[in-house]
Design a protein around this motif. Sequence first.
Motif, PDB file in Angstrom:
ATOM      1  N   GLY A 128       0.710  -1.165   0.228  1.00 24.53           N
ATOM      2  CA  GLY A 128      -0.067  -0.043  -0.036  1.00 24.53           C
ATOM      3  C   GLY A 128       0.760   1.335   0.028  1.00 24.53           C
ATOM      4  N   TRP A 129       2.115   0.939  -0.275  1.00 20.18           N
ATOM      5  CA  TRP A 129       2.992   2.226  -0.088  1.00 20.18           C
ATOM      6  C   TRP A 129       2.775   3.118  -1.514  1.00 20.18           C
ATOM      7  N   GLU A 130       2.842   4.335  -1.663  1.00 20.95           N
ATOM      8  CA  GLU A 130       3.121   5.302  -3.002  1.00 20.95           C
ATOM      9  C   GLU A 130       4.495   5.714  -3.077  1.00 20.95           C
ATOM     10  N   LEU A 131       4.644   5.727  -4.208  1.00 24.01           N
ATOM     11  CA  LEU A 131       5.934   6.536  -4.882  1.00 24.01           C
ATOM     12  C   LEU A 131       5.689   7.923  -4.664  1.00 24.01           C
ATOM     13  N   VAL A 132       6.676   8.668  -4.091  1.00 19.17           N
ATOM     14  CA  VAL A 132       6.786  10.056  -3.992  1.00 19.17           C
ATOM     15  C   VAL A 132       7.676  10.763  -4.958  1.00 19.17           C
ATOM     16  N   TRP A 133       8.722  10.157  -5.192  1.00 18.68           N
ATOM     17  CA  TRP A 133       9.700  10.585  -6.174  1.00 18.68           C
ATOM     18  C   TRP A 133      10.711   9.633  -6.713  1.00 18.68           C
ATOM     19  N   ALA A 134      11.081   9.667  -7.908  1.00 15.64           N
ATOM     20  CA  ALA A 134      12.139   8.462  -8.469  1.00 15.64           C
ATOM     21  C   ALA A 134      13.008   9.244  -9.661  1.00 15.64           C
ATOM     22  N   GLU A 135      14.133   8.967  -9.304  1.00 12.44           N
ATOM     23  CA  GLU A 135      15.116   9.189 -10.493  1.00 12.44           C
ATOM     24  C   GLU A 135      15.357   8.011 -11.380  1.00 12.44           C
ATOM     25  N   SER A 136      15.247   6.991 -10.744  1.00  9.54           N
ATOM     26  CA  SER A 136      15.561   5.873 -11.404  1.00  9.54           C
ATOM     27  C   SER A 136      15.057   4.686 -10.681  1.00  9.54           C
ATOM     28  N   ALA A 137      15.315   3.299 -11.313  1.00  7.80           N
ATOM     29  CA  ALA A 137      14.738   2.212 -10.333  1.00  7.80           C
ATOM     30  C   ALA A 137      15.587   1.916  -9.275  1.00  7.80           C
ATOM     31  N   VAL A 138      16.706   2.514  -9.149  1.00 12.90           N
ATOM     32  CA  VAL A 138      17.637   2.340  -7.938  1.00 12.90           C
ATOM     33  C   VAL A 138      17.804   3.477  -7.172  1.00 12.90           C
ATOM     34  N   TYR A 139      16.887   4.636  -7.012  1.00 12.70           N
ATOM     35  CA  TYR A 139      16.995   5.821  -6.407  1.00 12.70           C
ATOM     36  C   TYR A 139      15.580   6.418  -6.573  1.00 12.70           C
ATOM     37  N   TYR A 140      14.812   6.251  -5.338  1.00  9.16           N
ATOM     38  CA  TYR A 140      13.380   6.733  -5.210  1.00  9.16           C
ATOM     39  C   TYR A 140      13.008   6.884  -3.621  1.00  9.16           C
ATOM     40  N   THR A 141      11.903   7.658  -3.523  1.00  5.06           N
ATOM     41  CA  THR A 141      11.666   7.633  -2.255  1.00  5.06           C
ATOM     42  C   THR A 141      10.048   7.253  -2.101  1.00  5.06           C
ATOM     43  N   MET A 142       9.581   6.556  -1.295  1.00  2.04           N
ATOM     44  CA  MET A 142       8.379   5.862  -1.080  1.00  2.04           C
ATOM     45  C   MET A 142       7.652   6.494   0.330  1.00  2.04           C
ATOM     46  N   ARG A 143       6.299   6.556   0.446  1.00  6.35           N
ATOM     47  CA  ARG A 143       5.450   7.033   1.404  1.00  6.35           C
ATOM     48  C   ARG A 143       4.694   5.709   1.904  1.00  6.35           C
ATOM     49  N   ALA A 144       4.671   5.537   3.188  1.00  6.97           N
ATOM     50  CA  ALA A 144       3.888   4.282   3.769  1.00  6.97           C
ATOM     51  C   ALA A 144       2.631   4.653   3.887  1.00  6.97           C
ATOM     52  N   PRO A 145       1.641   3.689   4.240  1.00  5.91           N
ATOM     53  CA  PRO A 145       0.413   3.970   4.706  1.00  5.91           C
ATOM     54  C   PRO A 145       0.271   4.786   6.006  1.00  5.91           C
ATOM     55  N   ASP A 146       1.220   4.815   6.747  1.00  9.31           N
ATOM     56  CA  ASP A 146       1.185   5.391   8.037  1.00  9.31           C
ATOM     57  C   ASP A 146       1.659   6.913   7.909  1.00  9.31           C
ATOM     58  N   GLY A 147       2.293   7.246   6.553  1.00  5.36           N
ATOM     59  CA  GLY A 147       2.674   8.611   6.250  1.00  5.36           C
ATOM     60  C   GLY A 147       4.490   8.747   6.430  1.00  5.36           C
ATOM     61  N   SER A 148       4.986   7.668   7.049  1.00  5.16           N
ATOM     62  CA  SER A 148       6.396   7.821   7.047  1.00  5.16           C
ATOM     63  C   SER A 148       7.007   7.468   5.848  1.00  5.16           C
ATOM     64  N   LEU A 149       8.388   7.890   5.477  1.00  6.51           N
ATOM     65  CA  LEU A 149       9.054   7.638   4.160  1.00  6.51           C
ATOM     66  C   LEU A 149      10.233   6.958   4.312  1.00  6.51           C
TER      67      LEU A 149
END
Length: 111
Positions: A64-85
């Motif tokens: 249930g996480w969502e992608l926040v930002w990505a530069e590539s398949a090996v460099y990205y930020t995701m947000r958890a259902p609880d809001g943490s990153l």
Amino acid sequence: MSDRFWTVIAEQHKELESAHGADDVVRILSHDRNPYGPDSGVGDGFFAGSGGDKTVREALHTAGWELVWAESAVYYTMRAPDGSLITYIEGDIYRGDRHARNTEQTGTPAN
């Protein structure tokens, strides 16, 4: 790689599929559970299976996480259902949004 290595990676991937927050991810991918040994990786955690068929991003998306930002398949930020990153950088896992263009991290506006 040994069968034991891929068994550990499969177990971690399965656990990540139900991770509710950054603390869960760091616990699942802790350096103590790293099949390369506790001295591998420099982040808060490390996913040693980056060269395999399954990805952290795929598992967290299932959870249930969502992608926040990505530069590539090996460099990205995701947000958890609880809001943490978490930020993923070539196997290393960091709590929070650690990408270079993050205004909170760098103090400058994102491009």
